[in-house]
Design an enzyme around this catalytic site. Structure first.
Site, PDB file in Angstrom:
ATOM      1  N   VAL A   1      17.714  41.507  28.191  1.00 20.25           N
ATOM      2  CA  VAL A   1      16.817  40.424  28.579  1.00 20.25           C
ATOM      3  C   VAL A   1      16.864  39.338  27.516  1.00 20.25           C
ATOM      4  CG1 VAL A   1      14.427  39.799  29.085  1.00 20.25           C
ATOM      5  CG2 VAL A   1      15.345  41.999  29.860  1.00 20.25           C
TER       6      VAL A   1
ATOM      7  N   HIS B   1       7.684  52.344  11.780  1.00 20.30           N
ATOM      8  CA  HIS B   1       6.474  52.355  12.593  1.00 20.30           C
ATOM      9  C   HIS B   1       5.943  50.925  12.776  1.00 20.30           C
ATOM     10  CE1 HIS B   1       5.364  56.793  11.352  1.00 20.30           C
ATOM     11  NE2 HIS B   1       6.450  56.715  12.115  1.00 20.30           N
TER      12      HIS B   1
ATOM     13  N   HIS C   1       1.343  58.114  14.138  1.00 25.73           N
ATOM     14  CA  HIS C   1       2.626  57.478  14.385  1.00 25.73           C
ATOM     15  C   HIS C   1       2.554  56.706  15.701  1.00 25.73           C
ATOM     16  CE1 HIS C   1       4.777  60.770  11.779  1.00 25.73           C
ATOM     17  NE2 HIS C   1       3.676  60.302  11.216  1.00 25.73           N
TER      18      HIS C   1
ATOM     19  N   THR D   1      17.842  49.027  26.121  1.00 26.89           N
ATOM     20  CA  THR D   1      18.686  50.003  25.473  1.00 26.89           C
ATOM     21  C   THR D   1      18.052  51.360  25.679  1.00 26.89           C
ATOM     22  OG1 THR D   1      17.459  49.593  23.435  1.00 26.89           O
ATOM     23  CG2 THR D   1      19.465  48.345  23.755  1.00 26.89           C
TER      24      THR D   1
END
Length: 493
Positions: A155, A426, A470, A19
């Site tokens: 996939v 995260h 992050h 994506t």
């Protein structure tokens, strides 16, 4: 061959599936101690000294805010990934930075070793436009003959020879048909901390009991998906202010955007960010708490829709607030101890996996105590003269779900934390790196999956713990590093 169904940028190579690839918003690498810990756990090649060149290699840093604190020794220019500051700086940012200085914290470049302190946010934009992983790394090289990008592909499974334990192909759906891509050398999965473990599990790589439950033949017994880690974030602190943002004609906003400035160039935490050490972190100068100031709060209903708040919770947090002159300060626990999981719902690749973040579940309650200390710090921070100049006033009302406790007492805040602490998106650690698969590791320090001869995972799922930053910036670093690991493997470095 590169597999991307997820959100980590990947290095310059061949890709199948996926994506849209996108980075996060704030560019925050983490503290040097994070990577030295990573290396000390038995993962040579991942110390701060080892990874810093890769951070700098990918970066194209622009100090477009001359007042922002910057240590140029720790930044790179000329890379694919643009890093800059939102312009113009807001009055909320000025209040936040001044308040930190009032409490004795310095202004700092948080992507240098001196992470503790406050700063304007370094973000992945280029001339004010979002610089996600796809536009930064893929669009500039689409004409390369050794790259084939197939969008609208998905996939679904690796074809692994059960005798040799070698990946013989990758099954993916495209235009209503199932196809197989066969690697000449190896396969690299970069599907993210949710989809990478899902794909491995579907392919027979994972905990044998879970695979047996899903009626999937076991190829390799590994603790895939068993250690989901994430930064927990508390969303319950909203404030009113005396700042009134002027309204302009749409054409003015568009004109500003085309110049790379103004509100249309805002991408998330456009104001201030700060890193702090609570009383629970005993390693000196090692931040375990992050604050982000967000303004104005015109997207407040997003949280109601995303997190499923009922009307009572929403009204207590946002009711009666003029969102055009309000701000929030989010509290993030960086060194998360609670551990969740990613499991299959079924053996169908088209069923979403079962994700259990398991926030605030650590047996010693350190995670919730860190967030509670963060609440007390925010209330102290917003009581400074700097915030008084913008008329900052705490606005949230007591939550009905916590009515049995005295409003804003410690017991009340603990109740509120359990109501309003959610994902900050995260996720890491579901295919962790380590020296011993018998101790839970899924990949080695070369990112190779244990027991499979030609398979690597290169994304945030390999993080052995949550970092003081992050995941997006370390994901880019991993992409740069795995490129060299592959070249080294085949004598091309």
């Amino acid at each position: 061959m590169r597999i991307v169904n997820g959100t980590c940028p990947f290095p310059r190579g061949k890709a199948v599936g996926g994506t849209t690839i996108s980075n996060g918003l704030a560019y925050v690498r983490g503290h040097p101690i994070d990577f030295d810990r990573w290396s000390d756990m038995g993962n040579p090649g991942w110390s701060y000294e080892d990874v810093l060149p890769y951070f700098k290699k990918s970066e194209d840093f622009h100090r477009n805010n001359p007042l922002a604190p910057v240590d140029f020794n720790y930044h790179g220019t000329g890379g694919y990934l643009s890093v800059e500051y939102h312009l113009p700086p807001s009055r909320y940012l000025a209040a936040f930075l001044n308040a930190n200085q009032e409490l004795g914290y310095k202004l700092t470049d948080y992507n240098s070793p001196e992470q503790i302190g406050a700063s304007p946010v370094q973000q992945n934009t280029k001339h004010g436009r979002r610089a996600d992983g796809g536009s930064a790394f893929i669009l500039p090289i689409l004409n390369r003959t050794n790259l084939k990008v197939m969008t609208d592909s998905f996939v679904i499974k690796l074809h692994i020879n059960e005798d040799t334990k070698k990946v013989a192909g990758v099954y993916f759906s495209y235009k209503g048909k199932i196809h197989i891509a066969k690697p000449r050398k190896e396969v690299i999965i970069s599907a993210g901390a949710i989809s990478s473990p899902q794909l491995l599990l579907l392919s027979g790589i994972g905990p044998k009991d879970h695979l047996n439950e899903m009626q999937i033949p076991v190829i390799q017994n590994l603790e895939v998906g068993s250690t989901l880690r994430d930064h927990s974030q508390y969303y319950g602190l909203t404030f009113a202010s005396n700042i009134s943002l002027p309204s302009q004609p749409l054409s003015n906003y568009i004109e500003e955007y085309l110049k790379g400035v103004g509100p249309f160039t805002i991408s998330g935490p456009n104001d201030g960010i700060g890193f702090y050490q609570t009383s629970f972190e005993k390693t000196a100068n090692y931040p375990d708490l992050e604050l982000v100031i967000i303004s104005p709060n015109a997207t407040s209903t997003f949280f109601k829709d995303t997190f499923g708040w009922n009307d009572d919770t929403y009204d207590a947090t946002w009711g009666g607030i003029d969102v055009s002159s309000s701000f929030s300060i989010y509290i993030i626990n960086l060194h998360q101890l609670s551990v969740g999981s990613v499991k299959l719902k079924s053996n169908s690749p088209y069923d979403y996996p079962l994700i259990d973040a398991n926030f605030l579940s650590d047996p010693n309650n350190r995670d919730i105590q860190v967030l509670y200390e963060g609440i007390q710090f925010v209330l102290k921070l917003t009581a400074t003269d700097a915030f008084k100049t913008i008329g900052a006033k705490f606005q949230a009302k007591p939550l009905p779900a916590c009515k049995e406790f005295e409003a804003f007492s410690k017991d009340y805040w603990y109740c509120s934390l359990r109501q309003l602490t959610f994902d900050v998106y995260h996720p890491v650690g579901t295919c962790p790196m380590g020296p011993d698969s018998n101790s839970g590791a899924v990949v080695d320090n070369k990112l190779k999956v244990y027991g499979i001869t030609n398979l690597r995972v290169a994304d945030s799922s390999v993080f052995p713990f949550t970092l003081s930053g992050h995941p997006n910036a370390p994901c880019v670093m991993i992409g740069e590093k795995v490129s060299d690991l592959i070249k080294e493997q085949y004598n091309r470095l």
